[in-house]
Scaffold this motif. Structure first.
Motif, PDB file in Angstrom:
ATOM      1  N   ASP A 172       0.828  -1.215   0.000  1.00  0.00           N
ATOM      2  CA  ASP A 172       0.000   0.000   0.000  1.00  0.00           C
ATOM      3  C   ASP A 172       0.859   1.260   0.000  1.00  0.00           C
ATOM      4  OD1 ASP A 172      -2.525  -1.199  -0.056  1.00  0.00           O
ATOM      5  OD2 ASP A 172      -2.622  -1.394   2.119  1.00  0.00           O
ATOM      6  N   ALA A 173       1.985   1.209   0.716  1.00  0.00           N
ATOM      7  CA  ALA A 173       2.878   2.379   0.787  1.00  0.00           C
ATOM      8  C   ALA A 173       3.488   2.678  -0.584  1.00  0.00           C
ATOM      9  CB  ALA A 173       3.986   2.123   1.809  1.00  0.00           C
ATOM     10  N   LEU A 174       3.836   1.623  -1.321  1.00  0.00           N
ATOM     11  CA  LEU A 174       4.453   1.810  -2.645  1.00  0.00           C
ATOM     12  C   LEU A 174       3.410   2.296  -3.651  1.00  0.00           C
ATOM     13  CD1 LEU A 174       6.717  -1.373  -2.818  1.00  0.00           C
ATOM     14  CD2 LEU A 174       7.292   0.884  -1.927  1.00  0.00           C
ATOM     15  N   ASN A 175       2.215   1.700  -3.596  1.00  0.00           N
ATOM     16  CA  ASN A 175       1.150   2.157  -4.508  1.00  0.00           C
ATOM     17  C   ASN A 175       0.839   3.626  -4.285  1.00  0.00           C
ATOM     18  OD1 ASN A 175       0.874  -0.259  -5.733  1.00  0.00           O
ATOM     19  ND2 ASN A 175      -0.833  -0.962  -4.473  1.00  0.00           N
ATOM     20  N   ALA A 176       0.898   4.052  -3.018  1.00  0.00           N
ATOM     21  CA  ALA A 176       0.582   5.457  -2.711  1.00  0.00           C
ATOM     22  C   ALA A 176       1.579   6.388  -3.409  1.00  0.00           C
ATOM     23  CB  ALA A 176       0.611   5.674  -1.195  1.00  0.00           C
ATOM     24  N   ILE A 177       2.858   6.014  -3.426  1.00  0.00           N
ATOM     25  CA  ILE A 177       3.855   6.881  -4.075  1.00  0.00           C
ATOM     26  C   ILE A 177       3.520   7.028  -5.555  1.00  0.00           C
ATOM     27  CG2 ILE A 177       6.285   7.174  -4.722  1.00  0.00           C
ATOM     28  CD1 ILE A 177       7.140   5.703  -2.261  1.00  0.00           C
ATOM     29  N   ILE A 178       3.254   5.909  -6.211  1.00  0.00           N
ATOM     30  CA  ILE A 178       3.003   5.958  -7.661  1.00  0.00           C
ATOM     31  C   ILE A 178       1.733   6.753  -7.955  1.00  0.00           C
ATOM     32  CG2 ILE A 178       2.434   4.516  -9.671  1.00  0.00           C
ATOM     33  CD1 ILE A 178       4.524   2.559  -8.664  1.00  0.00           C
ATOM     34  N   LYS A 179       0.698   6.516  -7.166  1.00  0.00           N
ATOM     35  CA  LYS A 179      -0.577   7.212  -7.377  1.00  0.00           C
ATOM     36  C   LYS A 179      -0.412   8.725  -7.180  1.00  0.00           C
ATOM     37  CE  LYS A 179      -5.199   5.544  -6.960  1.00  0.00           C
ATOM     38  NZ  LYS A 179      -6.130   4.651  -6.331  1.00  0.00           N
ATOM     39  N   LEU A 180       0.293   9.100  -6.115  1.00  0.00           N
ATOM     40  CA  LEU A 180       0.484  10.532  -5.843  1.00  0.00           C
ATOM     41  C   LEU A 180       1.331  11.184  -6.939  1.00  0.00           C
ATOM     42  CD1 LEU A 180       0.368  13.096  -4.125  1.00  0.00           C
ATOM     43  CD2 LEU A 180       2.277  12.200  -2.762  1.00  0.00           C
ATOM     44  N   MET A 181       2.393  10.510  -7.366  1.00  0.00           N
ATOM     45  CA  MET A 181       3.279  11.114  -8.363  1.00  0.00           C
ATOM     46  C   MET A 181       2.605  11.232  -9.724  1.00  0.00           C
ATOM     47  SD  MET A 181       5.735  11.984  -6.610  1.00  0.00           S
ATOM     48  CE  MET A 181       7.166  12.459  -7.560  1.00  0.00           C
ATOM     49  N   GLU A 182       1.604  10.376  -9.979  1.00  0.00           N
ATOM     50  CA  GLU A 182       0.909  10.429 -11.270  1.00  0.00           C
ATOM     51  C   GLU A 182      -0.372  11.264 -11.195  1.00  0.00           C
ATOM     52  OE1 GLU A 182       0.458   6.406 -12.717  1.00  0.00           O
ATOM     53  OE2 GLU A 182       2.570   6.343 -13.336  1.00  0.00           O
ATOM     54  N   ALA A 183      -0.685  11.788 -10.002  1.00  0.00           N
ATOM     55  CA  ALA A 183      -1.947  12.527  -9.826  1.00  0.00           C
ATOM     56  C   ALA A 183      -1.917  13.861 -10.574  1.00  0.00           C
ATOM     57  CB  ALA A 183      -2.193  12.773  -8.340  1.00  0.00           C
ATOM     58  N   ASP A 184      -3.104  14.314 -10.925  1.00  0.00           N
ATOM     59  CA  ASP A 184      -3.269  15.609 -11.595  1.00  0.00           C
ATOM     60  C   ASP A 184      -2.823  16.718 -10.625  1.00  0.00           C
ATOM     61  OD1 ASP A 184      -4.206  17.966 -12.616  1.00  0.00           O
ATOM     62  OD2 ASP A 184      -6.267  17.258 -12.968  1.00  0.00           O
ATOM     63  N   PRO A 185      -1.797  17.498 -11.007  1.00  0.00           N
ATOM     64  CA  PRO A 185      -1.280  18.514 -10.076  1.00  0.00           C
ATOM     65  C   PRO A 185      -2.325  19.548  -9.667  1.00  0.00           C
ATOM     66  CG  PRO A 185      -0.231  18.709 -12.247  1.00  0.00           C
ATOM     67  CD  PRO A 185      -1.052  17.460 -12.270  1.00  0.00           C
ATOM     68  N   ASP A 186      -3.290  19.804 -10.527  1.00  0.00           N
ATOM     69  CA  ASP A 186      -4.312  20.817 -10.205  1.00  0.00           C
ATOM     70  C   ASP A 186      -5.187  20.394  -9.033  1.00  0.00           C
ATOM     71  OD1 ASP A 186      -3.348  22.309 -12.245  1.00  0.00           O
ATOM     72  OD2 ASP A 186      -4.835  21.610 -13.710  1.00  0.00           O
TER      73      ASP A 186
END
Ligand code: NAD
Length: 310
Positions: free
Chosen positions: A213-227
């Motif tokens: 879950d910790a690793l998925n969170a990094i990828i999800k956050l880094m790919e999230a829409d910055p707006d």
């Protein structure tokens, strides 16, 4: 295409993050770095001391990365035994990594921690924005680090992002000297000896999360829409709020004879008591869709199965 430099890549998070990123973005696009390296490790790797800013810059430039994930740090319990070293590594390393990212215009990730909270923080359902007066050097570093990452975003427009991790539970690389390490040790000792002596007292609740879950969170956050990112640098994220006896009960469903005893370490107990019982992850859920797949029972089943196969 993402190309990423990971500092502290031999640590508890880094060792699994590098593998996970390589599966997602391709082996040649993920450069590990640390003070040392296992001989057998494959893929791009640089020996980089993060207290040397030029070394981070050179490694990032050499591999033409577009992202730095900065993990090199001294964790809570170790930082308490060497506060000056913690300041130099945690703050010096962070500003060096941020500077390299600024100079080369890179996306940037670094984790904060529940250690950024202190004894005057509301303990239950701890809000995203709240009182932050930590009493440990690690906590002081983490709060200052959150602010520094915000500063680089506001001052230079650097795309900095981060989470406040709870205690992370995994079985690949041993934890590096944090207050929640007991929650990893308990599984190893349950498998080996069917008993464990906890240095954290009964009824002491802290947030925890399983490594996937910790690793998925990094990828999800880094790919999230910055707006959509209002908070950017220090999202509360948690999956489990547990005390030692909750781990004991979860383990007993698989190892009925498991015995849990206590021999409390006053230093780590004091740190644990200064942290929240459970934090509110609603901003991360709303802004970039954070979700955790593992509760304590699902994690326990998976941890014990993995340890059995090692
Ligand atoms: P860790 O202690 O397991 O690993 C840290 C790594 O940094 C080690 O491999 C070490 O060799 C490396 N390192 C130390 N000094 C260095 C230097 N001068 N230059 C380069 N590398 C150096 O830590 P971790 O658990 O992987 O934590 C990574 C990040 O996540 C840290 O910022 C930590 O505060 C944060 N975090 C971790 C947890 C957790 O439970 N593991 C929880 C909250 C936050």
């Amino acid at each position: 295409m993402k190309k990423i430099l990971v500092t502290g890549a031999m640590g508890q998070i880094g060792s699994e993050l590098v593998e996970n990123l390589r599966e997602n973005y391709g082996s040649s696009n993920v450069v590990g770095s640390d003070l040392w390296k296992k001989e057998e490790m494959e893929g791009p790797f640089e020996i980089v001391d993060v207290t040397d800013g030029q070394a981070i810059h050179d490694a990032a430039k050499k591999h033409n990365v577009d992202t730095i994930m900065h993990l090199a740090a001294l964790l809570s319990a170790k930082a308490e035994s060497a506060p000056q070293l913690a300041w130099d590594l945690n703050m010096g390393g962070l500003i060096n990594a941020l500077e390299a990212a600024r100079e080369l215009d890179l996306q940037f990730f670094t984790p904060s921690s529940i250690g950024a909270f202190g004894p005057t923080t509301p303990k239950r359902n701890t809000p995203q924005e709240t009182i932050m007066r930590p009493t440990t050097m690690y906590g002081v570093n983490k709060v200052a680090g959150e602010l520094l990452c915000d500063y680089y975003y506001f001052r230079y427009g650097l795309d900095t992002r981060g989470v406040r991790y709870p205690g992370l539970i995994s079985c690949v690389t041993p934890p590096g000297g944090g207050t929640t390490d007991y929650a990893v040790e308990i599984y190893h000792e349950a498998m080996k000896y069917k008993k464990y002596t906890s240095y954290i007292a009964e009824n002491t609740y802290m947030d925890m999360m399983y490594m996937p879950d910790a690793l998925n969170a990094i990828i999800k956050l880094m790919e999230a829409d910055p707006d959509k990112l209002v908070n950017r640098n220090a999202y509360n994220i948690s999956a489990i709020s547990a005390a030692p006896e909750d781990f004991g009960n979860a383990i007993r469903k698989h190892i009925p004879e498991f015995e849990l005893n206590y021999n409390v370490d006053p230093v780590r107990q004091q740190i644990a008591e200064s942290w929240p019982d459970n934090i509110d992850s609603s901003a991360a859920k709303a802004e970039w869709g954070f979700e955790a797949a593992y509760d304590i029972d699902k994690m326990t089943e998976d941890m014990l199965a993995k340890l059995r196969s090692i």
